[in-house]
Design a protein around this motif. Structure first.
Motif, PDB file in Angstrom:
ATOM      1  N   ARG A 684       0.835  -1.205   0.000  1.00 47.94           N
ATOM      2  CA  ARG A 684       0.000   0.000   0.000  1.00 47.94           C
ATOM      3  C   ARG A 684       0.867   1.250   0.000  1.00 47.94           C
ATOM      4  N   ASP A 685       0.240   2.352  -0.399  1.00 48.88           N
ATOM      5  CA  ASP A 685       0.881   3.662  -0.373  1.00 48.88           C
ATOM      6  C   ASP A 685       0.206   4.479   0.717  1.00 48.88           C
ATOM      7  N   GLU A 690      -6.743   8.515   3.147  1.00 46.09           N
ATOM      8  CA  GLU A 690      -7.679   9.634   3.301  1.00 46.09           C
ATOM      9  C   GLU A 690      -8.514   9.409   4.552  1.00 46.09           C
ATOM     10  N   ASP A 691      -8.668  10.472   5.323  1.00 48.21           N
ATOM     11  CA  ASP A 691      -9.410  10.350   6.573  1.00 48.21           C
ATOM     12  C   ASP A 691     -10.831   9.870   6.340  1.00 48.21           C
ATOM     13  N   ASP A 692     -11.449  10.336   5.261  1.00 45.89           N
ATOM     14  CA  ASP A 692     -12.841   9.974   5.011  1.00 45.89           C
ATOM     15  C   ASP A 692     -12.973   8.696   4.190  1.00 45.89           C
ATOM     16  N   ASP A 693     -11.842   8.088   3.784  1.00 46.18           N
ATOM     17  CA  ASP A 693     -11.889   6.860   2.989  1.00 46.18           C
ATOM     18  C   ASP A 693     -10.690   5.982   3.331  1.00 46.18           C
ATOM     19  N   GLU A 695     -10.258   2.951   3.115  1.00 44.25           N
ATOM     20  CA  GLU A 695     -10.055   1.807   2.227  1.00 44.25           C
ATOM     21  C   GLU A 695      -9.318   2.182   0.941  1.00 44.25           C
ATOM     22  N   ALA A 696      -9.058   3.459   0.720  1.00 45.16           N
ATOM     23  CA  ALA A 696      -8.483   3.903  -0.559  1.00 45.16           C
ATOM     24  C   ALA A 696      -7.132   3.243  -0.841  1.00 45.16           C
TER      25      ALA A 696
END
Length: 928
Positions: A684-685, A690-693, A695-696
């Motif tokens: 993963r990077d 993202e705080d709101d995602d 799972e990104a």
């Protein structure tokens, strides 16, 4: 009759070279340090005792040694197939002798090393592998091998007669035997608790407690669950931070599944060096070498192994005098090797540097000329041994290229693995990109011509199709007719010497009319030149251009080439079909060997000729169709290229890559398996979190590994690194070094390497800059007692260079991409890592299309993601165990902070001038 063995040491001075100076130890025990010139004068007419003659001569500025007692040659003869870094310290480590503190101590140690090796040979002279050793040493002595008298004395046979038959090692090698086909594998799962128990057994009762490793093994066990639906493997994505111990973490459930279900688990990694590292780790699972050889098998492509037929060809009339010593050492190794792997296995990688690459490269089947069971050495073949051993093994350690190429070819000699572990999973995209691409270039077409027609003049020993298949075809008209037609049609492919005619210069051959292939290459070249932006150095370097819009000449040339390929394809298909028909029509009369030959011939025709031709025809058909709409998402990316070296055209052609190569990977490799584990320290990077995602980052990892193309959702697992990066590392961005100023770049590397006292790994994004820096700093570093090694400069393979770097605690190493990933150098030998500039992806047409269509509408983020992964992988080389410490330096002031956000959490990042960076590096590494 042999006599009692005795030690006969050469009465010569011992020599250890620094840069421009030499330490000499006379046979009387007098030691002195001399300038290079004085040493050369003193050594004239002698055969000094030394380690690595070419490197010694290079350090002294000498053209070479006419003769020398090189301890590496003695080591390779006395202890074949044993690892050894090619330095005095490396030899001492291999022989468990005291490490020399300085050059004087190293010079004094050389005689002790020679004594140790000769005594070992005397003690083991009754071993089966030494049956022909005396005759071999005498033959090598005839051609000037300095060690021959000492070796013959140790063998107790000082008057042995030269025996060229000693090179014919196949007489002494074991032959493989076929077994009944293995029964189908069972489908018993591996429970998480079982994986934890197996891991504990492997580690032993006194092992350090590492909860992260046990958690990882538990998560990896899910990849060994029974498959519920066809085409839907149990899929696990597991990120394991550096220091987790992921290799044994997945070996635990993999070995357990293999035991329970009677089938091997294939572990695939990115490089040959990493294959070797994983293999070494399995010694914890199988401590007994013989059991390990049965249970664990390394698999690589045929081009990696010693070809006994090639060795036979080189030694049939006795080895050429200039190769007699090198081939003698190869013969010694062949009798002791575990699996015959010339490239990164137990073969001494430094032999190519001692004797030149021509002594080793011709020994492998690098051009697909294997004649399989028609070979007189087929039953002793190392490749055939490894294929058969793999079928009965528990663990098969392969590489991504082999696994994917076999899948691309419709399954390989090893069969389709049921359970796959992809280590270094962040490289799956690149590996699939290479495996599932096609190149219609002059070099590829010329290689097919050579495979079909064989050598057409010159010194090549290449066998054409007629020679390879003559025993199968004989005088049968139904087989000779299509063979003749195919060989005639093959003359439409590029004729030897074609690169010199790429420009269409009539002076090269005034009466020459280009054949279909060469006409296509010329039209390709013209379009590339017409579309390439004019630049100062445009005539020196490679160029490329888009396929569309096509030039006026290209469609006609492509159509003519397509017709020529069709005329070649038809008789090749006929020949393949008629050979295959013999398997059914003559089933009762065929001997087993003939049946195997027929199957191999059909397989070779399909893979080496028909599959490339069909791919090329599909590419050429594109040129007859409508151009794509601008901005439309393509399935394939097509482009044209022109390659140059030193201003001379060397190749041209058309290329086709999948826009997203993980699609064919998922379809051809992952989907047929029952379970797949994809793992890496950098799946993963984190900078994209993202705080709101939350799972990104996982979705991006699934896209890069092909998991999104499989029906079952991946089980996700992440185990953090146990290392304290905040305390053990520093990241410094140097702000006052001109990235385009070679002198400043070299000065920065030199100052930083000196500040660290060695132990530095320099990483470059271009080979040219690496060589330039090496030229400038090698001398000053050597004078300071810091040996400098470099990929693309030293003739050793990467694995050997890493072995030297690991053994020489104060050495430095320069490298490119291959040194960025998978280099495992724990301890003080690697304490500084320096990047010359940000490793952006090279701006190509392929990169442009992927940046546009695979970035989710954010092309800049795509570039950042690639660079961050490369930096994070490199950073992972610094800390390999809890007590390591290291400094990461970026010499590119333009490096954006957002790229460094991908480094492990807690790393202190500072921007400062070179002088301050040098002080901080020295002070931080000096802290207890």
């Amino acid at each position: 009759m042999t006599a009692a063995p005795r030690l006969l040491l050469p009465d010569v001075p011992s020599l250890v070279a620094g840069f421009g100076r030499a330490v000499l130890l006379s046979p009387d025990g007098e030691i002195e340090t001399l300038s290079a010139g004085a040493a050369a004068a003193r050594l004239r007419g002698t055969a000094p005792l030394l380690v690595h003659a070419p490197a010694t001569a290079r350090r002294l500025g000498l053209p070479g040694f006419d003769n020398a007692h090189d301890l590496l040659e003695l080591f390779a003869f006395c202890r074949p197939a044993e690892p050894c870094a090619p330095t005095p310290r490396g030899l001492a480590l291999a022989l468990d002798l005291p490490q020399p503190r300085d050059e004087e101590a190293a010079a004094a140690l050389l005689t002790e090393i020679a004594t140790h090796l000769l005594r070992h040979l005397a003690d083991t002279r009754e071993l089966a592998r030494n049956r022909d050793a005396a005759g071999l040493a005498a033959r090598m002595g005839e051609t000037g091998w300095a060690w021959a008298p000492s070796v013959l004395a140790a063998l107790g046979d000082p008057k042995a007669k030269p025996d060229a038959r000693a090179y014919k090692v196949w007489r002494r090698l074991p032959e493989w035997e076929d077994n009944a086909p293995p029964p189908p594998a069972a489908s018993f799962p591996v429970e998480p608790s079982e994986a934890r128990r197996r891991l504990a057994e492997i580690l032993g009762p006194g092992a350090e407690q590492r909860p992260q490793q046990a958690d990882y093994a538990s998560a990896a066990a899910a990849a060994f669950a029974p498959r519920a639906h066809p085409g839907a493997p149990a899929l696990v994505l597991a990120e394991a931070g550096t220091g987790t111990g992921k290799t044994l973490g997945y070996v635990a459930p993999a070995s357990l599944w293999a035991e329970k279900n009677g089938a091997p688990v294939w572990i695939s990694t990115y490089t040959r060096n990493l294959q070797r590292q994983i293999d070494q780790e399995t010694a914890r699972l199988f401590p007994d070498p013989e059991e390990r050889r049965r249970r664990v098998v390394l698999r690589k492509g045929r081009e990696n192994y010693l070809c006994l037929l090639n060795l036979d060809d080189l030694t049939a009339a006795g080895p050429p005098p200039y190769l007699a010593i090198a081939l003698g050492l190869v013969a010694r190794w062949a009798l002791a090797t575990r699996d015959g792997d010339l490239m990164g296995g137990d073969f001494p990688g430094w032999i190519g540097e001692l004797f030149g690459p021509g002594a080793v490269l011709p020994l492998a089947d690098r051009r697909g000329e294997c004649i399989h069971s028609a070979c007189p050495h087929y039953k002793a073949c190392f490749v055939e041994h490894s294929i058969r051993r793999a079928k009965g093994a528990q663990i098969v350690i392969a590489n991504h290229a082999l696994v994917m190429v076999q899948a691309a070819l419709g399954g390989g000699e090893d069969g389709a693995p049921l359970r796959l572990v992809f280590d270094e999973g962040h490289h799956l995209f690149d590996a699939a990109d290479s495996a599932f691409s096609a190149d219609l270039t002059g070099a590829e077409m010329a290689e097919l011509r050579r495979w079909l027609l064989g050598a057409e003049g010159g010194r090549s020993r290449a066998r054409g199709l007629r020679r390879r298949a003559e025993e199968l075809i004989g005088d049968r008209p139904d087989l000779n007719a299509p063979l003749d037609a195919a060989l005639t049609a093959a003359r439409a492919l590029p004729v030897p010497g074609w690169p010199s005619r790429l420009a269409g210069d009539p002076r090269a051959n005034p009466d020459e009319t280009p054949n279909a292939a060469e006409a296509f290459l010329r039209a390709t070249r013209e379009q590339v030149l017409a579309r390439t932006q004019e630049a100062r150095d445009a005539g020196l370097y490679d160029s490329e251009c888009d396929l569309f819009p096509v030039s006026e000449a290209l469609p006609g040339a492509a159509e003519a080439l397509a017709r020529a390929l069709a005329r070649l394809e038809e008789p090749l298909k006929s020949l393949r079909d008629r050979l295959a028909a013999r398997l059914e029509e003559e089933a009762e009369e065929l001997e087993v060997g003939d049946r195997i030959r027929l199957e191999a011939a059909c397989r070779s025709l399909e893979r080496r000729a028909l599959m490339p031709i069909q791919a090329w025809q599909g590419m050429l058909a594109t040129l007859q169709g409508d151009p794509p709409e601008p901005g439309a998402r393509p399935t394939f990316v097509d482009w044209l290229s022109l390659e140059r070296r030193g201003g001379t055209d060397t190749d041209a052609g058309m290329h086709r890559h999948h826009l997203d190569p993980t699609e064919p990977f998922a379809r051809a490799v992952a989907a047929p398996a029952h379970g797949v584990l994809i793992t890496s320290a950098t799946l993963r990077d984190e900078a994209e979190a993202e705080d709101d995602d939350p799972e990104a980052t996982w979705r991006e990892a699934e896209a890069r590994t092909g998991a999104i193309h499989l029906p079952n959702p991946a089980i996700r697992a992440a185990v953090p690194s146990p290392f304290d990066y905040a305390a053990r590392t520093r990241c410094l961005v140097v702000t006052d070094v001109g990235r385009d100023n070679p002198g400043q770049i070299a000065a920065a590397f030199q100052a930083l390497f000196l500040a660290a006292g060695g132990g530095g790994l320099g990483l470059f994004t271009a080979i040219r800059r690496l060589r330039e820096v090496h030229t400038r700093i090698a001398g000053p570093l050597e004078e300071a007692g810091i040996p400098l090694y470099a990929q693309h400069v030293d003739a050793m393979d990467n694995a050997t260079l890493v072995d030297v770097f690991r053994a020489e605690e104060h050495a430095c190493l320069l490298g490119t991409d291959a040194m960025r990933d998978g280099v495992d150098v724990p301890g003080n030998s690697l304490r500084l890592l320096v990047f010359d500039r940000v490793p952006w992806q090279r701006p190509t047409i392929l990169h442009r299309e992927r940046r546009l269509h695979l970035s989710g509408g954010r092309p800049k983020d795509y570039d950042d993601r690639v660079a961050r992964h490369r930096l994070r992988q490199a950073f992972g080389r610094l800390i390999r165990r809890a007590d390591d410490k290291g400094v990461f330096v970026m010499l590119d002031a333009r490096c954006p902070s957002r790229l460094l956000a991908g480094l492990p959490s807690g790393v202190l990042i500072r921007r400062l001038g070179l002088a301050q960076a040098v002080r901080e590096t020295r002070d931080f590494l000096a802290e207890p």
